[in-house]
Scaffold this motif. Structure first.
Motif, mmCIF file in Angstrom:
data_model
loop_
_atom_site.group_PDB
_atom_site.id
_atom_site.type_symbol
_atom_site.label_atom_id
_atom_site.label_comp_id
_atom_site.label_asym_id
_atom_site.label_seq_id
_atom_site.Cartn_x
_atom_site.Cartn_y
_atom_site.Cartn_z
ATOM 1 N N SER A 32 -7.676 -5.582 0.009
ATOM 2 C CA SER A 32 -6.688 -4.505 0.110
ATOM 3 C C SER A 32 -5.528 -4.639 -0.871
ATOM 4 N N VAL A 33 -5.274 -5.843 -1.404
ATOM 5 C CA VAL A 33 -4.214 -6.030 -2.389
ATOM 6 C C VAL A 33 -4.723 -6.932 -3.515
ATOM 7 N N ASP A 34 -4.043 -6.916 -4.640
ATOM 8 C CA ASP A 34 -4.339 -7.835 -5.730
ATOM 9 C C ASP A 34 -3.312 -8.964 -5.742
ATOM 10 N N LYS A 89 -3.193 -2.785 -4.933
ATOM 11 C CA LYS A 89 -4.566 -2.886 -5.413
ATOM 12 C C LYS A 89 -4.780 -2.011 -6.649
ATOM 13 N N GLU A 114 0.822 -1.210 0.000
ATOM 14 C CA GLU A 114 0.000 0.000 0.000
ATOM 15 C C GLU A 114 0.856 1.261 0.000
ATOM 16 N N LYS A 130 -7.695 -9.942 -0.524
ATOM 17 C CA LYS A 130 -7.998 -9.363 -1.828
ATOM 18 C C LYS A 130 -8.789 -8.067 -1.716
#
Length: 278
Positions: free
Chosen positions: A118-120, A232, A98, A116
């Motif tokens: 907060s992040v890919d 993300k 992030e 998923k």
């Protein structure tokens, strides 16, 4: 993947040290795609997991995750000497992404619906299963079903394995949580805890590092899909990494990396997981 297969992998194999020198990266506003165009990447890995992500005494890095990271970087057009490896402990992975401190993370990072948000993730590039590590002279613990009776179980902060055991398998187990798995392993060796739990491939690496001292017991009792974590919304980089993972499966580099870093398959075969193009 079942743990009885992992135990046939020759887990005593010594990981081959592969250097990656520090260059570029860090926390800034540039995207991973920007850094790729500049010919550099900062990649998060574990520093304390033998066979997966390990910072060696000479400053080099070795392990299956390291090999996956280097292969992917190469397919993106970044040379090994232009990679900066940054430690990504479990509690800090989302924050590192992030804040732009890393471009992506290859660090036994299980894909979950919660993460998923907060992040890919690209991948998965491997499917592991949760298991148990005990001292070699322990005869009481033979699997997750034998952890009752106030056994002391260790895992790391920010991961889910120990809570999974308490919620679904052994209600009265005493949970101990540390910042890293290496600290859990030291507690196991000293007798401060009865068992360590995390993914079978991680535990196999620790067992192989100290032959005769520790053993992996029981069948794997979860399915953990390892993905490559990205900031993300970075769909461009995610698509390219997915392409690279599939190429690694197809050209044999993925299996070679596994056999070199974790150990020979000894008659078993590996089946690559299907990459999720969500």
């Amino acid at each position: 993947m079942r743990i009885n297969r992992v135990l046939r992998f020759g887990i005593g194999a010594v990981a081959v040290a592969l250097a990656a020198t520090a260059c570029g990266g860090g926390s800034d506003t540039a995207s991973a795609a920007d850094h790729v165009r500049e010919g550099k990447l900062t990649i998060g890995i574990k520093f304390d997991q033998p066979g997966l992500g390990l910072r060696n005494k000479d400053g080099s890095y070795s392990g299956f995750d390291v090999e996956v990271a280097k292969y992917v970087a190469g397919k993106l057009g970044v040379k090994p000497e232009a990679i900066t490896f940054k430690e990504a402990v479990s509690t800090q992975r989302e924050t590192l992404l992030e804040n732009g401190q890393v471009d992506f993370i290859v660090a036994t990072y299980s894909i979950t619906d919660k993460r998923k948000q907060s992040v890919d993730f690209a991948g998965p590039y491997y499917v592991a299963g949760q298991a148990l590590l005990v001292r070699s002279d322990n005869t009481d613990i033979v699997g997750v079903e034998s952890l009752n009776g106030n056994k002391k179980l260790c895992s790391v902060k920010g991961s889910t394995p120990s809570q999974n055991v308490k919620d679904n398998h052994a209600k009265d187990v005493q949970l101990q949580e540390f910042d890293t798995y290496s600290l859990c392993v030291e507690a196991l060796r000293s007798g401060s805890v009865d068992a360590v739990t995390t993914d079978d491939i991680i535990l196999a690496g620790y067992a192989g590092q100290a032959p005769g001292e520790m053993k992996v017991v029981g069948e794997a009792f979860t399915e953990e899909k390892y993905g490559i974590g990205l900031k993300k919304g970075d769909q461009e980089t995610r698509n390219k990494i997915n392409d690279a993972i599939e190429e690694m499966f197809a050209d044999g580099s993925w299996q070679t990396a596994f056999e070199t870093q974790i150990g020979p398959l000894e008659g078993s075969t590996l089946t690559p997981p299907a990459v999720d193009r969500y």
